[in-house]
Each structure stands twice: as C-alpha cells, then as structure tokens.
Design a protein around this motif. Structure first.
Motif, PDB file in Angstrom:
ATOM      1  N   LEU A   1      30.616  41.651  53.102  1.00 20.09           N
ATOM      2  CA  LEU A   1      30.358  42.172  51.761  1.00 20.09           C
ATOM      3  C   LEU A   1      31.190  43.423  51.545  1.00 20.09           C
ATOM      4  N   LYS A   2      31.875  43.447  50.401  1.00 24.10           N
ATOM      5  CA  LYS A   2      32.637  44.635  50.049  1.00 24.10           C
ATOM      6  C   LYS A   2      32.276  45.069  48.634  1.00 24.10           C
ATOM      7  N   PRO A   3      31.468  46.122  48.512  1.00 24.65           N
ATOM      8  CA  PRO A   3      31.215  46.637  47.162  1.00 24.65           C
ATOM      9  C   PRO A   3      32.494  47.243  46.602  1.00 24.65           C
ATOM     10  N   MET A   4      32.857  46.866  45.394  1.00 26.09           N
ATOM     11  CA  MET A   4      34.138  47.307  44.827  1.00 26.09           C
ATOM     12  C   MET A   4      34.142  47.192  43.305  1.00 26.09           C
ATOM     13  N   PRO A   5      35.042  47.927  42.656  1.00 24.77           N
ATOM     14  CA  PRO A   5      35.185  47.771  41.207  1.00 24.77           C
ATOM     15  C   PRO A   5      35.737  46.393  40.858  1.00 24.77           C
ATOM     16  N   ALA A   6      35.359  45.885  39.700  1.00 20.84           N
ATOM     17  CA  ALA A   6      35.839  44.564  39.263  1.00 20.84           C
ATOM     18  C   ALA A   6      35.623  44.465  37.758  1.00 20.84           C
ATOM     19  N   THR A   7      36.162  43.423  37.156  1.00 19.10           N
ATOM     20  CA  THR A   7      35.812  43.149  35.763  1.00 19.10           C
ATOM     21  C   THR A   7      35.262  41.729  35.675  1.00 19.10           C
ATOM     22  N   VAL A   8      34.202  41.578  34.906  1.00 18.12           N
ATOM     23  CA  VAL A   8      33.554  40.267  34.789  1.00 18.12           C
ATOM     24  C   VAL A   8      33.196  39.983  33.330  1.00 18.12           C
ATOM     25  N   PRO A   9      33.150  38.699  32.954  1.00 12.34           N
ATOM     26  CA  PRO A   9      32.777  38.335  31.573  1.00 12.34           C
ATOM     27  C   PRO A   9      31.262  38.345  31.386  1.00 12.34           C
ATOM     28  N   LEU A  10      30.695  39.540  31.421  1.00  8.71           N
ATOM     29  CA  LEU A  10      29.244  39.699  31.348  1.00  8.71           C
ATOM     30  C   LEU A  10      28.690  39.142  30.040  1.00  8.71           C
ATOM     31  N   VAL A  11      29.324  39.547  28.925  1.00  3.95           N
ATOM     32  CA  VAL A  11      28.793  39.174  27.615  1.00  3.95           C
ATOM     33  C   VAL A  11      29.392  37.850  27.149  1.00  3.95           C
TER      34      VAL A  11
END
Ligand code: C2O
Ligand code: CU
Length: 480
Positions: free
Chosen positions: A45-55
């Motif tokens: 597991l690597k906690p990291m910044p990302a972008t996701v299509p939440l909406v």
C-alpha cells in the motif's frame, strides 16, 4: 464560521443526467493476493496524491489522496485464520500510519502513532504483519492527521472471508463516504476548522459509494446479495432504508449476529461502523427502488437506486438457505467478576462545561479552544495520541465500561484491540448477541459495554468523528 454552498447530490445528478458508473460492480478478484509458500498473503500500500472521477458526469476529476492512487484503496481480502503482511510506503508529504480497524491484532501492529509505532515519515516504510482471528468486514485507514488524511480519500476495505460462508449469488462491498467539495469538484480545505470540531464534525456535501457518485446499481430479480456496508466518512452518519425490500442484518462490526430486520427498517451507521446485510431481490424485472438515507431530519436524500434488469428472475421465491454466519472466536466477558470503569465524555458546543484539564493544568474553555481542543474524556482534553492511560486492566480480566455521553452530539466510540458487548443503554439491559468495536452514543446517552481484556498493550478509545478525536475526544487504556 463559514458554511459552504452545498454542491448537493441532487444538483450534480440533475446537471449530469446520465447514469453514474456502477462502481460497486467493478470486477474484483475474490482474493486479492495469493498466499506465498509460507502461507502469508502479501500486499503493498502506498498512500499518495492522485486524481479520480469522484463526481463524474462531466465534472472535473478530483485531486485526492488514495492508497496506490485509488479511492477507495485496494480491497484487502484473506481467509479467516490466515496471516497477512502489508508493506506500506508513504508517498505523502506528511507522516502517516495505517490502522486496521476492528482487527484483534497484536498491539505493535495497531498503527497508533507514538503509542504503538513511530509515524511513517514521507518516503518512509513500515511493514505490518498479523493473523486474522475473526471473519468479517473490516477496514483500514491512517491514524495520523486523520481528519485530513481520511477526508482526502485514504481508506479501504479489509475483508476476512469465512471458511464456510453463507450461500449468496453475489457479494458487494459498499464503502460509504462523504466529501466536502467546491463547485469545481475539488476538496475544500479547512481541516481543523473549529466549527467542525465543536459541532458535528466535517460533514460534507457529496456522498459517494465506493469512491464514485453513483446513481444506479443494476440488480437481477430473484438473486440474493450480501452487502458489506462500511461508513468511512469523517463525520456523517447514515440511516439507510431499502425501499421495497427486507434486508436482514447478519453481522455488525464484522461479527455475526442472529439475523434480524433492522430497527425501524433503517441501517444506522456512524463513522467506523459496519453492517453485513442479506438482501433478496424480490422486485420484478425492470423495476427500480430507492435506497434512502434518513439519518438527518429534513435532509433525506436518495443514496442510490436499485435498478432491476429485464432479465427473467433468477428464481421464483427467495433462496432457501440459511443466512446465519458461523460464529467468530471473540471470548465472552465474565460480567459477575468484571471491574467497572466509568468514561465520561464532555464538551462541545452547547455544553455546561466550564473548565478542563489540559497538559496537567486546569484551563478554561477559551484556552482549550485556542489549542484546538473542544472535548474531554474524564475531564481531560488531550492533544496527542500519547498520554497517561485512563485505567489499567490485568490481562484476562473482564471489564465493564460505562460510557457516558454528557454532550449534545452523537459520538461513535471506538475501542482498539478488542470487541465488546453492549449490555445496557441508559440503564436498561440490552440483550443481543452482537460484538462491536464501535458503539454509537446518542446525545446524553449512556451505554455500558463489557469485554474480556485478553490483548496486552496500550489501546485507544476515541470518538470516530475524526474532528472530535482531534479536538480531544480520545484516551488510552492499558492491558497487561
Ligand atoms: Cu478506525 Cu482509532 O480508528
Ligand atoms: Cu464524537
């Protein structure tokens, strides 16, 4: 204090029109990693910044923090009795740890910063390894900077399968989350806001199912589903009603219970809490039913629709098979010989509290507030994880803990390292067979819980509204 213009779910849905992606149906392997020759299942597991299509629906992607860049984080799945090993590498610009919520594991693996381990610095690593004594629905999340780290998306499911599961046609894990977004679909900052800390926490304006705003879930008439519901939100409580259906609760906080219909037809989950339900899809092909969240008065909304396909029913009457899960191995407390400890929760907006202890001094509310603190446990407001324990228990001793909510707010109180029974609420005996790790206290409510202190170490007890925890609503108890 500011409140944001709501980016309401309804606005988004009406603006979008098209169907949301059925995130709960993304294909997932039944076991996320095969055991190595030594029998251990290994994960990274690597906690990291990302972008996701939440909406989704034409809105911009959202910048988040996710385990391995995804929201929710990857599902960790193993079988009861197995050992898992999780290598964590911190890809954030701040320190973190990982807590395995609900697992009765050795203290050193509990992920509590400064108490059970040093924080994992940016770029640093820590490997967790522990056995899974109980089957059930659990989850993982950071235990440092929790309001911000969970509020930006760090959490994932940890599923421990029974060796002999009940028969269902499909299983789904539902991670329920709540986000505070601006109109640009980006996360609004202000973590640590004192209004949130002194009231009901960081309630958001966008509710997601498995990290996506989801409008519809396809189902098939006649099928039997097992839903594993997990509230991973910072502060929002849910009360889900499955219109036109009769869900049966078969496990709470991972542990099996006698199957029963939820009280008032609503499945109530405070942050951190889980419920496993069995749902027989008794609608007809082509029909559609709402799942409604009724927790907040005057703020009911449609959480998701169950959309029946046109396919012929899988069967004509519900599957005739037992839905009772095999028992776990949680030891029962010995009530007659238990020690009793009282834990009093105070503070917050609308409290009568005039002063509290902070760092060994008695201070007024103003000074507490200046330090970002708003709540007390047995009169003490603590600002960090490490401090003197509230009490000590001998290993093997049974403990009855009277949790007294002397505030005007809901608090889901979570105990680490143990599972407990609720034996009374407001002095009235409770008779059920649930073992919980989190108990929801209504305003001014007192609950008495009981457990066998069989797991040595320094354990946390805290409110799972993360802004309350950071505002001082936490304590330690020691078993040894
Ligand atoms: Cu889910 Cu102490 O946390
Ligand atoms: Cu609380």
């Amino acid at each position: 204090m500011h409140r944001l213009p709501p980016l309401s779910r309804r606005d988004v849905l009406i603006a979008g029109g098209a169907l949301g992606a059925a995130a709960a149906f993304l294909p997932r392997p039944s076991l996320a990693a095969t055991p190595a020759a030594d029998g251990v299942r290994r994960f990274a597991l690597k906690p990291m910044p990302a972008t996701v299509p939440l909406v989704g629906n034409g809105h911009p992607d959202t910048s988040v923090w996710g385990y391995n860049g995804s929201v929710p984080g990857p599902e960790i799945r193993a079988l009861q009795g197995e050992t898992i090993e999780i290598a964590v590498e911190n890809g954030l610009e701040q320190a973190t740890t990982v807590h395995w919520h609900g697992i009765r594991l050795p203290n050193a693996m509990d992920g509590v910063p400064h108490v059970t381990q040093d924080p994992i610095a940016p770029g640093g690593r820590f490997t967790y390894r522990f056995a899974l004594p109980d089957a059930g629905t659990y989850w993982y999340h950071p235990h440092l900077g929790s309001s911000e780290q969970l509020g930006r998306g760090l959490s994932g499911a940890l599923i421990v399968e029974e060796r002999e599961p009940v028969r269902v046609d499909r299983e789904m894990v539902w991670l329920l989350d709540d986000w505070r977004l601006g109109r640009d679909a980006q996360i609004v900052g202000g973590f640590g806001d004192m209004h949130d800390r002194t009231h009901d926490g960081r309630i958001g304006n966008t509710v997601t199912l498995n990290g996506r705003l989801t409008e519809q879930l396809p189902v098939r008439a006649g099928e039997r589903l097992r839903l594993r519901l997990v509230n991973v939100a910072n502060a929002r409580l849910f009360a889900l009603e499955f219109q036109g259906h009769q869900p049966q609760v078969v496990a709470l906080d991972g542990h099996p219970v006698t199957p029963h219909a939820p009280k008032d037809g609503q499945i109530v989950l405070g942050p951190g809490m889980r419920a496993d339900i069995i749902l027989d899809m008794q609608g007809r092909p082509g029909e559609q039913f709402q799942v409604v969240d009724r927790f907040y008065r005057q703020m009911h909304y449609r959480f998701v629709d169950l959309a029946y396909s046109d396919e012929a029913p899988l069967r004509d009457s519900p599957l005739n098979a037992s839905i009772r899960l095999p028992a776990n191995t949680v030891p029962a407390p010995d009530l007659a010989n238990a020690v009793i400890h009282r834990v009093h929760f105070g503070g917050g907006m609308m409290s009568q509290m005039a002063s509290a202890r902070m760092d060994g001094r008695t201070v007024g509310l103003r000074e507490m507030f200046q330090h970002g603190l708003a709540w007390t446990v047995n009169g003490e407001a603590v600002s960090g994880h490490l401090h003197d324990p509230l009490f000590r228990l001998k290993q093997g001793q049974s403990c009855r803990m009277v949790l007294e909510n002397d505030t005007a707010w809901f608090h889901p109180i979570h105990l680490h390292g143990h599972a407990f029974r609720v034996i009374a609420r407001n002095g009235q005996p409770v008779a059920d067979d649930a073992f919980l790790d989190t108990v929801l206290l209504a305003p001014r409510e007192t609950a008495e819980i009981a457990f066998l202190a069989d797991n040595p170490g320094m354990w946390m007890l805290h409110c799972h509204v993360l802004e309350h925890q950071e505002g001082g609503m936490m304590g330690l108890f020691e078993v040894g």
